[in-house]
Design a protein around this motif. Sequence first.
Motif: not given
Length: 217
Positions: A80-83, A205-210, A99-102, A92-94
């Motif tokens: 990851x990051x994977x496409x 919840x796949x929520x992420x803020x830098x 955990x996961x953000x995408x 798309x996986x990040x």
Amino acid sequence: MLKEWRHRRAVQRVKPGDGRALKRFRWWQMLTRALFHLRLTHDDGRQTLYAVDVRHQNQSEGYVKAHLYLDGRHHAESRVPAVFPVPGGTVEVRASGFGLKRCHYVTAEGAEFTLVPDPASAEGRRARLDRAHPVLSRGIGFLSRIVLVIGLVLLILQLAEQVTRAPEGLAQYVGTFTSPIDLPAWGNTVIGLVTAAASTERALRLRYHWLLDGGTG
């Protein structure tokens, strides 16, 4: 331009799978594994089921791997990051430190759809809470954000104090700064644990803020 280059690099990292069967999600894997599903319908009406399996704790090679399964068989894998190219678009996986953000299906036209978390996973249980008790779910999400904002403010205050402490450094230009909040060591430990828990809840919840989640990590 940079985004397209990263996208191409991610596609090039994809390796073919070995055909092994997808293992069922176990309850003790809730904090170490993420499993999402995507059902695609083809023009002829035929359906295929994709699954994205990510083991967070399996980082012996220094990075997290995402595994793509097609109809229950290992189809492809990538760091990851994977496409992953799939019919009609890409998956798309990040990942973040919590955990996961995408984990999205992106069509060729640019539309995005979040994959469905496995019901037995922590993400699936969090999604079920959101459906069954939306008000409580929003309250938990709001509390997580507030906790991260407080943690970020405390971090900025501590950094400002550290940076201006040395008289021969930045202090000679802007003066010294003393944080109005002086936490003991155990207080900083508690803040660290609470903010980590908040970022983990957001990752479910796949929520992420830098700035919020990235600053915590």
